[in-house]
Design a protein around this motif. Structure first.
Motif, PDB file in Angstrom:
ATOM      1  N   SER A  32      -9.444   1.376  -3.037  1.00 23.67           N
ATOM      2  CA  SER A  32      -9.315   2.810  -3.319  1.00 23.67           C
ATOM      3  C   SER A  32      -9.510   3.660  -2.072  1.00 23.67           C
ATOM      4  N   GLU A  33      -9.604   2.994  -0.932  1.00 19.01           N
ATOM      5  CA  GLU A  33      -9.796   3.701   0.333  1.00 19.01           C
ATOM      6  C   GLU A  33      -8.500   3.652   1.144  1.00 19.01           C
ATOM      7  N   PRO A  34      -8.354   4.594   2.091  1.00 18.40           N
ATOM      8  CA  PRO A  34      -7.206   4.511   2.991  1.00 18.40           C
ATOM      9  C   PRO A  34      -7.208   3.175   3.728  1.00 18.40           C
ATOM     10  N   LEU A  35      -6.016   2.723   4.085  1.00 16.28           N
ATOM     11  CA  LEU A  35      -5.911   1.398   4.679  1.00 16.28           C
ATOM     12  C   LEU A  35      -4.931   1.459   5.853  1.00 16.28           C
ATOM     13  N   ALA A  36      -5.332   0.837   6.965  1.00 17.04           N
ATOM     14  CA  ALA A  36      -4.440   0.783   8.118  1.00 17.04           C
ATOM     15  C   ALA A  36      -3.351  -0.247   7.871  1.00 17.04           C
ATOM     16  N   SER A  37      -2.199  -0.081   8.541  1.00 16.95           N
ATOM     17  CA  SER A  37      -1.140  -1.085   8.467  1.00 16.95           C
ATOM     18  C   SER A  37      -0.455  -1.111   9.829  1.00 16.95           C
ATOM     19  N   ILE A  38       0.201  -2.199  10.137  1.00 18.31           N
ATOM     20  CA  ILE A  38       0.791  -2.342  11.473  1.00 18.31           C
ATOM     21  C   ILE A  38       1.803  -1.230  11.766  1.00 18.31           C
ATOM     22  N   ALA A  71      -5.387  -3.312  11.297  1.00 22.80           N
ATOM     23  CA  ALA A  71      -4.044  -3.007  10.800  1.00 22.80           C
ATOM     24  C   ALA A  71      -3.320  -4.273  10.348  1.00 22.80           C
ATOM     25  N   ILE A  72      -3.564  -5.386  11.087  1.00 24.38           N
ATOM     26  CA  ILE A  72      -2.953  -6.659  10.672  1.00 24.38           C
ATOM     27  C   ILE A  72      -3.477  -7.039   9.293  1.00 24.38           C
ATOM     28  N   LEU A  73      -4.823  -6.962   9.138  1.00 22.40           N
ATOM     29  CA  LEU A  73      -5.423  -7.279   7.845  1.00 22.40           C
ATOM     30  C   LEU A  73      -4.883  -6.338   6.767  1.00 22.40           C
ATOM     31  N   GLY A  74      -4.806  -5.042   7.118  1.00 19.48           N
ATOM     32  CA  GLY A  74      -4.311  -4.049   6.170  1.00 19.48           C
ATOM     33  C   GLY A  74      -2.898  -4.362   5.706  1.00 19.48           C
ATOM     34  N   SER A  75      -2.024  -4.741   6.661  1.00 15.44           N
ATOM     35  CA  SER A  75      -0.648  -5.081   6.294  1.00 15.44           C
ATOM     36  C   SER A  75      -0.624  -6.285   5.368  1.00 15.44           C
ATOM     37  N   VAL A  76      -1.482  -7.280   5.676  1.00 13.10           N
ATOM     38  CA  VAL A  76      -1.525  -8.474   4.825  1.00 13.10           C
ATOM     39  C   VAL A  76      -1.950  -8.085   3.411  1.00 13.10           C
ATOM     40  N   VAL A  77      -2.981  -7.222   3.296  1.00 15.73           N
ATOM     41  CA  VAL A  77      -3.451  -6.784   1.978  1.00 15.73           C
ATOM     42  C   VAL A  77      -2.342  -6.040   1.238  1.00 15.73           C
ATOM     43  N   LEU A  78      -1.694  -5.099   1.934  1.00 12.37           N
ATOM     44  CA  LEU A  78      -0.640  -4.301   1.291  1.00 12.37           C
ATOM     45  C   LEU A  78       0.527  -5.176   0.842  1.00 12.37           C
ATOM     46  N   ILE A  79       0.941  -6.098   1.737  1.00  6.24           N
ATOM     47  CA  ILE A  79       2.086  -6.947   1.402  1.00  6.24           C
ATOM     48  C   ILE A  79       1.735  -7.853   0.223  1.00  6.24           C
ATOM     49  N   SER A  80       0.493  -8.372   0.196  1.00  6.37           N
ATOM     50  CA  SER A  80       0.099  -9.239  -0.907  1.00  6.37           C
ATOM     51  C   SER A  80       0.085  -8.464  -2.218  1.00  6.37           C
ATOM     52  N   MET A  81      -0.524  -7.273  -2.210  1.00 11.05           N
ATOM     53  CA  MET A  81      -0.571  -6.477  -3.444  1.00 11.05           C
ATOM     54  C   MET A  81       0.833  -6.151  -3.918  1.00 11.05           C
ATOM     55  N   THR A  94       0.507   7.582   1.621  1.00  7.01           N
ATOM     56  CA  THR A  94      -0.114   6.814   0.532  1.00  7.01           C
ATOM     57  C   THR A  94      -1.326   6.016   1.004  1.00  7.01           C
ATOM     58  N   ALA A  95      -1.061   4.955   1.777  1.00  4.80           N
ATOM     59  CA  ALA A  95      -2.194   4.193   2.307  1.00  4.80           C
ATOM     60  C   ALA A  95      -2.775   4.934   3.505  1.00  4.80           C
ATOM     61  N   PHE A  96      -1.974   5.805   4.082  1.00  8.97           N
ATOM     62  CA  PHE A  96      -2.337   6.594   5.242  1.00  8.97           C
ATOM     63  C   PHE A  96      -2.754   5.681   6.385  1.00  8.97           C
ATOM     64  N   ALA A  97      -3.840   5.971   7.068  1.00 12.18           N
ATOM     65  CA  ALA A  97      -4.261   5.176   8.218  1.00 12.18           C
ATOM     66  C   ALA A  97      -5.783   5.114   8.203  1.00 12.18           C
ATOM     67  N   SER A  98      -6.304   4.234   9.015  1.00  9.63           N
ATOM     68  CA  SER A  98      -7.757   4.090   9.041  1.00  9.63           C
ATOM     69  C   SER A  98      -8.130   3.453  10.367  1.00  9.63           C
ATOM     70  N   GLN A  99      -9.306   3.762  10.856  1.00  7.04           N
ATOM     71  CA  GLN A  99      -9.778   3.136  12.088  1.00  7.04           C
ATOM     72  C   GLN A  99     -10.802   2.057  11.780  1.00  7.04           C
ATOM     73  N   HIS A 100     -10.935   1.732  10.491  1.00  6.62           N
ATOM     74  CA  HIS A 100     -11.969   0.771  10.083  1.00  6.62           C
ATOM     75  C   HIS A 100     -11.342  -0.449   9.455  1.00  6.62           C
ATOM     76  N   TRP A 101     -12.178  -1.477   9.293  1.00  3.57           N
ATOM     77  CA  TRP A 101     -11.734  -2.640   8.549  1.00  3.57           C
ATOM     78  C   TRP A 101     -11.521  -2.254   7.094  1.00  3.57           C
ATOM     79  N   PHE A 102     -10.885  -3.126   6.345  1.00  2.00           N
ATOM     80  CA  PHE A 102     -10.623  -2.937   4.917  1.00  2.00           C
ATOM     81  C   PHE A 102     -11.903  -2.532   4.180  1.00  2.00           C
ATOM     82  N   GLN A 103     -11.838  -1.407   3.464  1.00  2.00           N
ATOM     83  CA  GLN A 103     -13.057  -0.906   2.818  1.00  2.00           C
ATOM     84  C   GLN A 103     -12.937  -0.807   1.318  1.00  2.00           C
ATOM     85  N   GLY A 104     -11.930  -1.447   0.771  1.00  5.32           N
ATOM     86  CA  GLY A 104     -11.742  -1.377  -0.678  1.00  5.32           C
ATOM     87  C   GLY A 104     -10.364  -0.836  -1.000  1.00  5.32           C
TER      88      GLY A 104
END
Lengths: 256, 276
Positions: free
Chosen positions: B223-229, B63-73, B211-221
């Motif tokens: 176009s995939e759902p993404l976890a965020s904090i 989720a930390i990684l996901g938030s970083v990806v989302l915030i950067s994009m 939109t990004a919804f949630a995920s129990q996995h690491w960043f997968q691309g």
């Protein structure tokens, strides 16, 4: 092009407006090279507007517009297709309140006109900045702190910095809009001395509310009243034997 | 000692008490989050995936990684657009396009964030058949763009007209005056505005739910759902498990520390010029 006029600056029938209000009612006036011309008159009579018409800055005022003919070295600056940016590079301006660029150092302030217009760079730029600061009698005070912010200087120094910034691009004409009205007497004296020195290099048109100042440093004086040029002539004549009664009344302090 | 003196005292006392009252909720939130969340902050919490239900341990690294990806994009989209709009709003305020834009920005910034999420769902998730990082970033951008545009507009309007006129009088074209003098001169306050906007969207939850919804996995691309904090906090907080509740507090603490860190960054790297 027509035969060049002997005057450096020739103004014919200049009218200035803000929205639909006419501020200047048709001014005719000529200025010869290496003269200092003082513009006097009560507040709100159009002196500053007149000055701002000469470098086409008046049109940047919301609703501002000018009509008439202003020729600089024979070229009409209001001719269709004339780029105001090119005109302003040949007519410098110093404002009432010192306005150095707040985020820039002393050096960058003086260099800004040369650098941003890509006129000079490198060693030539440094030399021209130094020359401009010397001309503005500021070099000795700032040579050891050229990287300090322009805002760190005193009011009088800031105003000389602004003069240096205007001089760096070597304009044939320098407009000064009450350059000493925000300064103390010592700074004022320095700038007056400077104006007399600068006459050798450029031509100065200065608005002032200080009658003594006009008498001290100008070659010619123009008296404005309610948007009209009432009298224009050699300073000694305007101050000693004015031809218009209103000029005499203003100079002797009976109104204004 | 006359009555003016006492009146002055009374006024200062009143103002200070109000300030203290305002600080109470801030410090109680901090205290509460730290006391509940600090115990979760093990090294593994930052680096591992959530543990399966029933197992103790695991973390919110994804989720930390996901938030970083989302915030950067979101920043990549919003900062240039927001700054550009801000310049248009402040420097060309007389132009009709600027007036229209002003209204649009005003409206955008008053849309509730859940509506922004639904809109992005209809705009991106439905047509592309699936939750994605793209959709999350677009939803967040709809919140960040007006924020950046407004602060940029206000910061640029603080630059006095005399400074602009000095630039014009030097024979600089208007675009140069705007970019090299007005814009560059406001760099510090603009950076502060941008960082505050980033801090604001870092905590947004509602726009991400659809939109990004949630995920129990690491960043997968992208176009995939993404976890965020924030969404992870939500997931954990509404669960029935004690361990997950503690993890929600831990996530909240990380979020607060991130925002606090951004604020500190402003203070450390952008010291106010004493002379300016």
């Amino acid at each position: 092009m027509m035969t060049p006029s002997p005057a450096l600056l020739e103004v014919k029938g200049l009218k200035a407006f803000v929205e639909s209000t006419e501020i200047l009612h048709g001014i005719d006036l000529g200025v010869s090279p290496h003269e200092v011309v003082a513009f006097i008159g009560p507040s709100g009579c159009g002196k500053s507007t007149f000055l701002r018409c000469l470098n086409r800055l008046h049109e940047e005022t919301p609703g501002g517009r000018a009509e008439g003919r202003v020729s600089l070295e024979g070229q009409d600056i209001y001719a269709v297709g004339t780029d105001p940016v090119r005109i302003r590079r040949r007519i410098g301006m110093v404002f009432q309140k010192p306005n150095p660029f707040p985020s820039m150092s002393i050096f960058e302030n003086v260099a800004s006109g040369l650098r941003l217009n890509r006129i000079a760079k490198g060693i030539e730029l440094e030399a021209r900045v130094e020359a401009a600061l010397r001309e503005a009698a500021l070099w000795n005070e700032v040579k050891d702190k050229l990287d300090a912010s322009g805002m760190s200087l005193s009011g009088g120094q800031q105003q000389r910095l602004c003069i240096a910034r205007a001089l760096a691009v070597k304009p044939p004409v320098l407009l000064m809009d009450e350059p000493t009205s925000a300064l103390d007497p010592v700074s004022t004296a320095k700038i007056e001395e400077l104006v007399i020195q600068l006459k050798k290099e450029t031509t100065i048109l200065m608005v002032t509310h200080n009658m003594q100042q006009a008498a001290r440093i100008s070659d010619r004086t123009a008296f404005f009243l309610y948007g009209d040029l009432v009298e224009y002539g050699p300073t000694t004549k305007v101050f000693t034997t004015p031809s218009d009664r209103r000029t005499e009344e203003y100079i002797t302090g009976r109104f204004g | 000692m006359n009555w003016r003196h006492w009146l002055n005292r009374l006024f200062i006392f009143g103002v200070c008490s109000l300030a203290l009252i305002a600080l109470v909720p801030l410090f109680s939130v901090l205290f509460y989050v730290i006391s509940h969340g600090a115990s979760s902050l093990t090294p593994g919490f930052f680096t591992s995936l959530p543990a399966p239900v029933g197992e103790i341990g695991g973390g919110i690294g994804h989720a930390i990684l996901g938030s970083v990806v989302l915030i950067s994009m979101c920043s990549l989209i919003s900062i240039p657009l927001g700054l550009g709009m801000g310049i248009l709003l402040s420097e060309y305020s007389q132009k009709p396009v600027s007036r229209v834009l002003g209204v649009v920005v005003e409206l955008l910034s008053s849309i509730p964030s859940i509506v922004v999420g639904l809109f992005a769902y209809a705009l991106v998730v439905r047509p592309f058949r699936g939750f994605s990082a793209h959709a999350g970033a677009i939803a967040l951008s709809m919140i960040m763009i007006p924020l950046v545009a407004r602060t940029t507009e206000e910061m640029l309007k603080l630059v006095p007209r005399s400074v602009r006129e000095a630039g014009l009088a030097l024979g600089l074209p208007k675009a140069r005056v705007i970019l090299n003098i007005v814009f560059m001169g406001s760099m510090r306050s603009l950076t502060v505005g941008v960082i505050l906007a980033v801090a604001r969207i870092a905590g947004e939850t509602a726009p991400l739910l659809f939109t990004a919804f949630a995920s129990q996995h690491w960043f997968q691309g992208l176009s995939e759902p993404l976890a965020s904090i924030p969404v992870q906090i939500y997931t954990y907080a509404v669960s029935p498990y004690e361990d997950w509740h503690a993890k929600a507090w831990g996530g909240a603490l990380i979020l607060i520390l991130m925002v606090l860190g951004l604020n500190l960054l402003i203070r450390v790297f952008l010291p106010r010029r004493k002379d300016g």
